[in-house]
Write a protein that holds these residues in place. Structure first.
Motif, PDB file in Angstrom:
ATOM      1  N   ASP A  24     -21.182  48.307   2.064  1.00 50.99           N
ATOM      2  CA  ASP A  24     -21.709  49.064   0.937  1.00 50.99           C
ATOM      3  C   ASP A  24     -23.134  48.604   0.634  1.00 50.99           C
ATOM      4  O   ASP A  24     -23.398  47.403   0.461  1.00 50.99           O
ATOM      5  N   GLU A  25     -24.062  49.541   0.583  1.00 52.82           N
ATOM      6  CA  GLU A  25     -25.463  49.195   0.356  1.00 52.82           C
ATOM      7  C   GLU A  25     -25.673  48.565  -1.012  1.00 52.82           C
ATOM      8  O   GLU A  25     -26.606  47.775  -1.197  1.00 52.82           O
ATOM      9  N   SER A  26     -24.833  48.881  -1.984  1.00 47.98           N
ATOM     10  CA  SER A  26     -24.982  48.292  -3.314  1.00 47.98           C
ATOM     11  C   SER A  26     -24.647  46.806  -3.327  1.00 47.98           C
ATOM     12  O   SER A  26     -24.938  46.118  -4.302  1.00 47.98           O
ATOM     13  N   LYS A  27     -24.044  46.295  -2.240  1.00 48.84           N
ATOM     14  CA  LYS A  27     -23.707  44.873  -2.149  1.00 48.84           C
ATOM     15  C   LYS A  27     -24.634  44.110  -1.213  1.00 48.84           C
ATOM     16  O   LYS A  27     -24.391  42.928  -0.940  1.00 48.84           O
ATOM     17  N   TYR A  28     -25.684  44.742  -0.739  1.00 44.66           N
ATOM     18  CA  TYR A  28     -26.604  44.105   0.184  1.00 44.66           C
ATOM     19  C   TYR A  28     -27.300  42.912  -0.479  1.00 44.66           C
ATOM     20  O   TYR A  28     -27.554  42.914  -1.683  1.00 44.66           O
ATOM     21  N   THR A  29     -27.631  41.914   0.326  1.00 45.90           N
ATOM     22  CA  THR A  29     -28.473  40.806  -0.123  1.00 45.90           C
ATOM     23  C   THR A  29     -29.930  41.127   0.194  1.00 45.90           C
ATOM     24  O   THR A  29     -30.241  42.157   0.820  1.00 45.90           O
ATOM     25  N   LEU A  30     -30.830  40.229  -0.203  1.00 48.41           N
ATOM     26  CA  LEU A  30     -32.250  40.468   0.031  1.00 48.41           C
ATOM     27  C   LEU A  30     -32.586  40.514   1.513  1.00 48.41           C
ATOM     28  O   LEU A  30     -33.388  41.339   1.949  1.00 48.41           O
ATOM     29  N   ALA A  31     -31.990  39.617   2.293  1.00 50.11           N
ATOM     30  CA  ALA A  31     -32.275  39.604   3.729  1.00 50.11           C
ATOM     31  C   ALA A  31     -31.823  40.902   4.386  1.00 50.11           C
ATOM     32  O   ALA A  31     -32.546  41.487   5.209  1.00 50.11           O
ATOM     33  N   GLY A  41     -30.588  28.328   3.233  1.00 53.37           N
ATOM     34  CA  GLY A  41     -29.684  28.906   4.221  1.00 53.37           C
ATOM     35  C   GLY A  41     -29.054  30.201   3.753  1.00 53.37           C
ATOM     36  O   GLY A  41     -28.960  31.173   4.519  1.00 53.37           O
ATOM     37  N   VAL A  42     -28.631  30.249   2.497  1.00 48.70           N
ATOM     38  CA  VAL A  42     -28.034  31.473   1.953  1.00 48.70           C
ATOM     39  C   VAL A  42     -29.096  32.546   1.756  1.00 48.70           C
ATOM     40  O   VAL A  42     -28.863  33.735   2.025  1.00 48.70           O
ATOM     41  N   TRP A  43     -30.274  32.141   1.304  1.00 49.67           N
ATOM     42  CA  TRP A  43     -31.347  33.109   1.040  1.00 49.67           C
ATOM     43  C   TRP A  43     -31.769  33.821   2.323  1.00 49.67           C
ATOM     44  O   TRP A  43     -32.048  35.023   2.322  1.00 49.67           O
ATOM     45  N   ASN A  44     -31.814  33.085   3.434  1.00 46.31           N
ATOM     46  CA  ASN A  44     -32.265  33.656   4.704  1.00 46.31           C
ATOM     47  C   ASN A  44     -31.117  34.157   5.570  1.00 46.31           C
ATOM     48  O   ASN A  44     -31.363  34.630   6.686  1.00 46.31           O
ATOM     49  N   ASP A  45     -29.875  34.051   5.087  1.00 49.70           N
ATOM     50  CA  ASP A  45     -28.733  34.460   5.897  1.00 49.70           C
ATOM     51  C   ASP A  45     -28.747  35.973   6.092  1.00 49.70           C
ATOM     52  O   ASP A  45     -28.685  36.745   5.125  1.00 49.70           O
ATOM     53  N   PHE A  46     -28.804  36.373   7.338  1.00 45.00           N
ATOM     54  CA  PHE A  46     -28.794  37.801   7.674  1.00 45.00           C
ATOM     55  C   PHE A  46     -27.512  38.202   8.405  1.00 45.00           C
ATOM     56  O   PHE A  46     -26.964  39.266   8.167  1.00 45.00           O
ATOM     57  N   LEU A  47     -27.031  37.309   9.274  1.00 41.86           N
ATOM     58  CA  LEU A  47     -25.874  37.655  10.086  1.00 41.86           C
ATOM     59  C   LEU A  47     -24.609  37.785   9.248  1.00 41.86           C
ATOM     60  O   LEU A  47     -23.807  38.703   9.456  1.00 41.86           O
TER      61      LEU A  47
END
Length: 304
Positions: free
Chosen positions: A247-254, A233-239
């Motif tokens: 900040d783009e430096s804090k983006y996740t993989l999704a 759930g966390v790995w695929n969380d986009f919303l």
């Protein structure tokens, strides 16, 4: 006497002749098992087709991907798509951010949900069933209903553009499907004999001691299931990252993959390679933990 014996023998003989050969039932089971495998394979082919298409596209150049009729074997294998895609954007930083959130959310979810489930399943207190029913009723509340109030709350607390809105709710059982995880663990805890608790209480153990030394070691399959569900759930969380991170430096993989798609739309080989690299950890995780996953899902809900 002779006539009686002859009549008795005459009755036994037809019954013995109707018995199937010793290997007939074994052959019938083998045929049934083979048919079952054929049906499962035929059902798995449509499911695996998009994944196979993703992998073959990740190893092709843009001209080969959309050729008609489609080619399933890359010629040659474009391994440079993976290196090019993973270096085009700071996916290493995205991975680090994702793992930080994963560790915090998985830890908080497993800890709080297991404690709550232990209280609902093993402890007796007034209003337990009523509170549990109210908790289950919250599942019917759509996520969109609480989206704006939650966002306003975190904004008023000055927590936007931080990992706080994405991690802190997990320590209150409110992230990663917390209610479902509590229900799943409660149902599994009910399958453990209550005699173990009573014996421990007679020896002077506290409820916390029973929870830590008896319930948790016996509930490893269910805990693994909750861990897998939360991790995915966390790995695929986009919303969530889209709402709270700027900040783009804090983006996740999704979120990083979505931004990569908007920048490199024309380079389909890079996009497919980046998507395959993001999916790979989930497949590896399930491959190593599938035994616990199947066992936990199978045993959960046996006793209500």
């Amino acid at each position: 006497m002779r006539a009686t014996r002859q009549r008795g023998r005459g009755r036994v003989a037809p019954t013995a002749g109707l018995r199937p050969p010793p290997g007939a039932s074994r052959r019938r089971r083998r045929i049934g098992r083979a048919l079952l495998y054929v049906v499962l394979v035929l059902g798995a082919v449509p499911t695996m087709l998009p994944f196979v298409w993703l992998i073959r596209s990740a190893l092709m150049n843009d001209n080969q991907i959309f050729i008609a009729p489609p080619e399933w074997i890359p010629r040659p294998f474009e391994w440079s798509n993976f290196t090019g895609a993973l270096t085009a954007q700071p996916f290493g930083r995205y991975l680090l951010n994702t793992m930080i959130i994963e560790v915090l959310v998985v830890t908080g979810t497993v800890a709080t949900c297991s404690i709550a489930a232990f209280s609902f399943a093993r402890l007796r207190w007034r209003g337990r069933n009523v509170v549990f029913a109210i908790l289950l009723s919250s599942v019917m509340l759509p996520y969109a209903v609480t989206l704006i109030p939650t966002f306003v709350m975190w904004r008023s607390l000055g927590a936007l553009d931080t990992f706080v809105p994405l991690t802190v709710p997990a320590f209150f059982g409110g992230a990663g499907g917390g209610v479902f995880n509590i229900f799943l663990l409660r149902q599994f805890f009910l399958t453990i004999p209550f005699e173990l608790d009573e014996a421990a209480y007679i020896d002077g153990a506290s409820p916390l001691r029973v929870f830590w030394s008896i319930i948790l070691p016996l509930s490893r399959p269910a805990l693994v299931v909750v861990t897998i569900f939360t991790f995915i759930g966390v790995w695929n969380d986009f919303l969530g990252p889209l709402l709270y991170l700027n900040d783009e430096s804090k983006y996740t993989l999704a979120l990083g993959l979505a931004s990569f798609q908007s920048v490199y739309t024309a380079q389909w080989g890079y996009l497919m390679a980046a998507s395959a690299a993001v999916i790979a950890p989930i497949i590896v995780l399930f491959f190593f933990l599938q035994r616990y996953f199947i066992e936990g899902v199978t045993l959960t809900g046996i006793k209500s």
